[in-house]
Design an enzyme around this catalytic site. Structure first.
Site, short mmCIF file in Angstrom:
data_model
loop_
_atom_site.label_atom_id
_atom_site.label_comp_id
_atom_site.label_asym_id
_atom_site.label_seq_id
_atom_site.Cartn_x
_atom_site.Cartn_y
_atom_site.Cartn_z
CB SER A 158 -3.20 4.87 2.24
OG SER A 158 -3.28 6.49 2.61
CE LYS A 196 -2.55 8.23 -0.23
NZ LYS A 196 -3.78 8.67 0.58
#
Length: 237
Positions: A158, A196
């Site tokens: 990701s 993230k």
């Protein structure tokens, strides 16, 4: 390092074993921790076993043995090498102590051996493994002169548009706060951790991927805790 949920479960098991002589059932654990399903208890039990706090005995129902307790519960302090304490190394041989007259500017020119604390998700959140798996030597220039550092192996894709690939090792400086746009290790609901981009907007925190295939996840600010900020990356070909 244990998450709050892991610590709560360990304390609950220990209290019940001390009181009744047997550990609680998974249903009792689920109710005590106010979890919706027993799958969360299975993850917490596995995490405690991997960290050496409990032992499951084969072929016996509800057979969980408490092996050790953290300091917060009266346990014996862990050895320094098992925590977030980087070891300064000078050339090929580790230095047993750091000279008193070494300045921060000189320290960063040395390599440091950091603990690799397991895997971190760069995808959907997974539980972070917070025991020392092995160590990795990191150039001192990659680290800040102050603060503790640790390493994590990346699992998932990701963050590929930020140059972070599956299998990379990320270097993290311990921190409990971050600026918008920082890449952080974020602990979600005291159970799962992910790597993230961090964005704090009012009472919400957005954890943004660097891959259009993954959606940005938004949580109430009290459900997300920053565990550290990305300061470097190591890739093996």
């Amino acid at each position: 390092m244990l998450t709050k949920k892991q610590l709560d479960l360990l304390e609950f098991i220990h209290t019940r074993v001390q009181r009744d002589g047997v550990p609680p059932s998974f249903d009792e654990m689920k109710d005590a921790l106010d979890l919706r399903s027993k799958s969360g208890i299975h993850r917490l039990i596995t995490a405690l076993e991997e960290r050496g706090f409990i032992r499951r005995l084969a072929h016996r129902a509800r057979a969980i043995e408490v092996v050790k307790l953290p300091e917060s519960m009266g346990g014996v302090p862990s050895a320094p090498t098992s925590g977030f304490q980087p070891k300064v190394i000078d050339g090929p041989h580790p230095s047993p102590t750091q000279p008193a007259n070494v300045t921060p500017e000189e320290i960063v020119m040395h390599a440091r051996e950091l603990p690799v604390m397991g895997k971190i998700a760069a995808g959907v959140p997974i539980e972070a493994i917070s025991h020392v798996d092995h160590h990795v030597a990191v150039p001192g220039q990659m680290l800040r002169a102050t603060g503790s550092h640790y390493a994590l192996e990346v699992k998932g894709d990701s963050m590929i548009d930020a140059g972070i690939n599956d299998g990379d090792t990320v270097i993290i400086r311990e921190a409990s706060t971050a600026n918008n746009g920082d890449i952080v290790v974020a602990l979600v609901e005291d159970q799962e951790a992910t790597l993230k981009k961090f964005h704090h907007n009012g009472t919400s925190i957005a954890l943004e991927a660097a891959n259009p295939a993954y959606e940005t996840r938004v949580y109430p600010e009290d459900m997300v805790k920053v565990q550290g900020c990305l300061v470097g990356l190591i890739r093996t070909y």
